[in-house]
Design a protein around this motif. Structure first.
Motif, mmCIF file in Angstrom:
data_model
loop_
_atom_site.group_PDB
_atom_site.id
_atom_site.type_symbol
_atom_site.label_atom_id
_atom_site.label_comp_id
_atom_site.label_asym_id
_atom_site.label_seq_id
_atom_site.Cartn_x
_atom_site.Cartn_y
_atom_site.Cartn_z
ATOM 1 N N THR A 99 0.826 -1.205 0.000
ATOM 2 C CA THR A 99 0.000 0.000 0.000
ATOM 3 C C THR A 99 0.860 1.254 0.000
ATOM 4 O O THR A 99 0.499 2.267 -0.620
ATOM 5 C CB THR A 99 -0.949 -0.011 1.216
ATOM 6 N N THR A 100 2.010 1.193 0.673
ATOM 7 C CA THR A 100 2.924 2.346 0.712
ATOM 8 C C THR A 100 3.371 2.739 -0.697
ATOM 9 O O THR A 100 3.502 3.921 -1.018
ATOM 10 C CB THR A 100 4.161 1.998 1.580
ATOM 11 N N VAL A 101 3.571 1.743 -1.544
ATOM 12 C CA VAL A 101 4.056 2.019 -2.901
ATOM 13 C C VAL A 101 3.003 2.735 -3.743
ATOM 14 O O VAL A 101 3.332 3.539 -4.613
ATOM 15 C CB VAL A 101 4.504 0.707 -3.602
ATOM 16 N N VAL A 102 1.732 2.457 -3.473
ATOM 17 C CA VAL A 102 0.680 2.984 -4.363
ATOM 18 C C VAL A 102 -0.232 4.023 -3.714
ATOM 19 O O VAL A 102 -1.173 4.493 -4.349
ATOM 20 C CB VAL A 102 -0.181 1.826 -4.939
ATOM 21 N N THR A 103 0.026 4.372 -2.461
ATOM 22 C CA THR A 103 -0.889 5.295 -1.796
ATOM 23 C C THR A 103 -0.859 6.693 -2.421
ATOM 24 O O THR A 103 0.178 7.154 -2.911
ATOM 25 C CB THR A 103 -0.602 5.406 -0.284
ATOM 26 N N GLU A 104 -2.025 7.332 -2.410
ATOM 27 C CA GLU A 104 -2.141 8.693 -2.934
ATOM 28 C C GLU A 104 -2.850 9.590 -1.924
ATOM 29 O O GLU A 104 -3.371 10.645 -2.300
ATOM 30 C CB GLU A 104 -2.963 8.659 -4.228
#
Lengths: 219, 219
Positions: A34-39
């Protein structure tokens, strides 16, 4: 201390520890993806970071002095939980779970966004890491455990993120050297091929080296 | 969608985003390292897992539909934050920060317990992943960006966990192929040597390919 520890834990205690280690590592793996894709915006981000730091503080209350190393049990099983590719308790590891089928060593694993190299594709280096592990395990499965001497990977196509299969098998043995071969299969195609040379550790030479055992000099 | 996105963000906004991404990823990196070595009991573990899940829930409120891919800015800079080796916002990545010094591409990075293979040593596959990235960057730095065609790593000694240096340089170019070489240095010794062949993407052939640009077919 050489990083090998002999622990005489009962089977049910190991099972319990495995369950706990898996629960923790899986929660961190989810967080990583989730850290990689969070916005999300600053407020959510700040709150998330506060939770992450609180979690780390709790886990820091008691830690090993160094790295995890390898733990052996008196029944001959071993735990390499810190391993960067296969480690049950290492959130960096997908983890790769190895299986053996006849003379073939294999693993099926899903590559999420945290393993990206080129857009939408698995990082070639991550594939090399998985191949190193699977080829090495194939050498060990053939009765010739060893440290990687040489690893060669040929990339045929990009490997899309998602489910992949890695497999390896023994090619031949020449003295202390064991040659294994392997490949990555994704979306029905062979996307990478590999050859590995694994060197029998000095301490295991001349002995019936049926499995990796605690010892020094295997670096 | 091919994973390349053109974003026209002002420099100060990119700087702000970088700062936030770094803060988040660093907190998760710290958590990862502690996860590998924690020895706390069930109560602390349960509380930590609850915090980790809360953090993931917050970060999940708004996410990219797929992986991070590559974002380009109108000034020609690009962000590959999801990259498994160099990604600023990817907690799996150490991250490797690349630098160029004359004809040499290099990175100095510390390998914590989450990158372990054999006890106390860096996983050979992790070193292969770092070498893939550094050798590929050396090819690009020499004006010949490309996808990895072949990567060969020769392991000379075990690489102790701790600070390492990875470096690479251009060997030669032959048509669409660029050959680079590199190595890992740790505790004053060369522990691994590598050769890489990088293939110029089809879309860049015949063009002045001075840097990777958005396009298809580079897989």
């Amino acid at each position: 201390m050489n990083g090998y520890e002999l622990e005489d834990l009962p089977a049910e205690e190991i099972e319990r520890l495995t369950e706990r280690a898996t629960a923790l590592a899986e929660s961190v793996r989810g967080l990583i993806q989730t850290t990689v894709v969070t916005e999300v915006g600053d407020a959510d981000l700040d709150e998330a970071i506060a939770h992450i730091r609180a979690a780390q503080l709790l886990l820091s209350r008691k830690t090993l002095p160094g790295s995890f190393g390898v733990r052996f049990n008196s029944d001959g099983t071993r735990r390499t939980w810190g391993n960067a590719v296969t480690g049950t308790r290492n959130p960096v590891a997908p983890p790769v779970v190895l299986a053996h089928d006849g003379d073939r060593t294999w693993s099926e694993v899903t590559m999420g966004p945290a393993y990206e190299g080129p857009p939408g594709l698995v990082h070639g280096g991550v594939l090399a890491a998985i191949l190193d592990q699977v080829l090495g395990s194939a050498a060990e499965h053939a009765g010739a455990p060893g440290m990687t001497g040489t690893l060669t990977v040929r990339y045929r196509h990009g490997t899309p993120l998602g489910p992949i299969r890695a497999e390896a098998w023994l090619d031949r043995r020449e003295g202390v050297k064991t040659f294994t071969m392997g490949r990555i299969i994704a979306a029905g195609a062979v996307t990478a091929e590999a050859e590995g040379v694994f060197i029998l550790p000095r301490w295991a030479r001349g002995a019936a080296a049926e499995s990796l055992r605690p010892g020094v000099g295997d670096a």
